[in-house]
Design an enzyme around this catalytic site. Structure first.
Site, PDB file in Angstrom:
ATOM      1  N   GLU A  87      26.507 -30.938  47.267  1.00 31.71           N
ATOM      2  CA  GLU A  87      26.353 -30.886  48.735  1.00 31.71           C
ATOM      3  C   GLU A  87      27.235 -31.916  49.418  1.00 31.71           C
ATOM      4  O   GLU A  87      27.689 -31.711  50.540  1.00 31.71           O
ATOM      5  CB  GLU A  87      24.885 -31.129  49.122  1.00 31.71           C
ATOM      6  CG  GLU A  87      24.581 -30.824  50.595  1.00 31.71           C
ATOM      7  CD  GLU A  87      25.104 -31.857  51.583  1.00 31.71           C
ATOM      8  OE1 GLU A  87      25.551 -31.457  52.673  1.00 31.71           O
ATOM      9  OE2 GLU A  87      25.076 -33.064  51.270  1.00 31.71           O
ATOM     10  N   ASP A 113      23.090 -33.244  43.806  1.00 30.47           N
ATOM     11  CA  ASP A 113      24.120 -34.253  43.518  1.00 30.47           C
ATOM     12  C   ASP A 113      23.789 -35.629  44.096  1.00 30.47           C
ATOM     13  O   ASP A 113      23.013 -35.766  45.030  1.00 30.47           O
ATOM     14  CB  ASP A 113      25.494 -33.788  44.020  1.00 30.47           C
ATOM     15  CG  ASP A 113      25.489 -33.409  45.508  1.00 30.47           C
ATOM     16  OD1 ASP A 113      24.460 -32.900  46.004  1.00 30.47           O
ATOM     17  OD2 ASP A 113      26.519 -33.624  46.169  1.00 30.47           O
TER      18      ASP A 113
HETATM   19 ZN   LIG Z   1      24.128 -37.102  52.011  1.00 29.24          ZN
HETATM   20 ZN   LIG Z   2      21.781 -34.965  51.669  1.00 29.23          ZN
END
Ligand SMILES: [Zn+2]
Ligand SMILES: [Zn+2]
Length: 395
Positions: free
Chosen positions: A140, A82
């Site tokens: 994440e 991401d």
């Molecule tokens: Zn980050």
């Molecule tokens: Zn990262």
């Protein structure tokens, strides 16, 4: 020798991996919206002849590469995919084409690198025993963390890996080097939201009001004693408030003040106790001064612990692959990482890939509009991870 073969394959594919990284960098997607990214990853895997691909966590994938005797041992390798809501300020040919979204944490590097590692391992599958699982993970950067969803969706089952290994770009480490830390490495991170409620009115008549600005000031100062007086000095803790909104005026006391902050530490028992302390202090002060406080603590990722023996084996492998002088011992870092969810379940090793190059002006931190990497790091990251994984499979 396997190590030399990995070096050769890594050199052979380096320019292609850089091209993949540039494609991902130019086409970033926010957490849990990685639809095009994951389609791109799957297409590339299939073009490498890798077909055992399972969707997980909506926009994630688990990929399986079996060597000989696949049941012997299973290792997982993880890359996150991401990007962040940042407007890219770099003037580069691969600049983000998705306005307001940028790969400013290097997850484009992790994804392209893991693709390279997959390709190398797939070509070497007649030369190792055991199974490699690859986690192409979404989200994440955003609670609840794609890692927790990958686990929810069975990434650690069928087969269950004995260890998970991840790497992350590090703009403070020069390109060509990597950094490891055994044991506690990264912090838990919780989001703090306080609404301090008083009674607003004319700034000239405070005796008829309850001033939430003054209450907030006291709360902000008092909460710091949680770190300075309540925490064990041997346990790192950090409490920071980055947002305080009081929408009054020179002569207007507002009704409420909204405050946002973060609490980070490296001990789960203390984390719980610190939450209780913060709630108690804020409530006591607000009520003592005639106001109220609504205090929400949104729990984020747990702390990240690198299993010491696994990490030592990875260090040894890295020293063999890169040379001892290129493997650094790094300190605790109070940022958080959802890789920690995996390390709560199985042994984990999360290490840092150097991407800094001062001569080229590549010095910006992650999560900034000018973050970039020296792409020579991609000539190291793919093969290094493959080598560490294959050495671990031999254990
Ligand atoms: Zn980050
Ligand atoms: Zn990262």
């Amino acid at each position: 020798m396997l190590k030399n073969k990995i070096h050769q394959l890594s050199d052979k594919y380096k320019s292609e991996i850089i091209a993949l990284r540039r494609h991902l960098h130019a086409n970033p997607e926010l957490s849990f919206e990685e639809k095009n990214t994951v389609a791109f990853v799957e297409e590339k895997l299939r073009s490498f002849g890798i077909t055992h691909i399972e969707p997980k966590a909506e926009t994630g994938l688990v990929v399986i590469i079996e060597g000989k005797n696949p049941e012997k041992k299973v290792i997982a390798l993880r890359g996150d995919m991401d990007a962040l809501p940042i407007v890219e300020a770099n003037d580069v040919p691969y600049k983000s084409t998705n306005p307001g979204v940028m790969h400013a944490c290097g997850h484009d590097v992790h994804t392209s690198s893991l693709l390279g590692t997959a390709r190398i391992l797939n070509e070497l599958k007649d030369e190792f025993e055991g199974t490699i699982k690859l986690f192409f993970q979404p989200g994440e950067e955003k609670i609840p963390g794609g890692a927790s969803m990958m686990i929810r969706d069975g990434a650690l089952e069928n087969p269950t890996p004995t260890a998970v290994i991840g790497q992350h770009v590090m703009p403070f480490i020069p390109v060509g080097k990597v950094g490891f830390r055994k044991g506690m490495y990264m912090a838990s991170a919780d989001e703090l939201y306080l609404k301090v409620i008083g009674k607003g009115g004319h700034g000239a008549m405070p005796e008829t009001l309850v001033d939430p600005v003054l209450i907030s000031a006291h709360i902000l100062v008092a909460l710091q004693q949680v770190v300075s007086r309540k925490a064990d000095p041997k346990t790192p803790s950090v409490l920071s408030f980055g947002k305080v909104i009081a929408e009054g005026a020179t002569n207007v006391i507002p009704n409420e003040v909204n405050i946002e902050g973060t609490f980070r530490t490296l001990n789960e028992a203390w984390r719980k106790k610190a939450h209780e302390q913060m709630l108690k202090i804020a409530k006591g002060i607000a009520e003592g001064m005639g106001g109220e406080v609504e205090f929400e603590i949104r729990k984020g990722y747990p702390f990240l612990k690198n299993e010491p023996e696994l990490t030592q084996r990875a260090i040894t492998a890295a020293e063999e692959y890169l040379g001892k002088e290129n493997v650094l011992d790094i300190d605790i870092w109070m940022a958080a990482e959802d890789f920690s969810y995996y390390t709560q379940e199985i042994d984990g090793c999360f290490y840092r890939l150097g991407t800094r190059n001062e001569a080229k002006g590549i010095i910006s931190s992650v999560h900034t509009p000018t973050f970039d990497i020296d792409e020579d790091a991609l000539g190291i990251s793919t093969g290094l991870m493959a080598y560490i994984a294959l050495q671990e499979l031999k254990q």
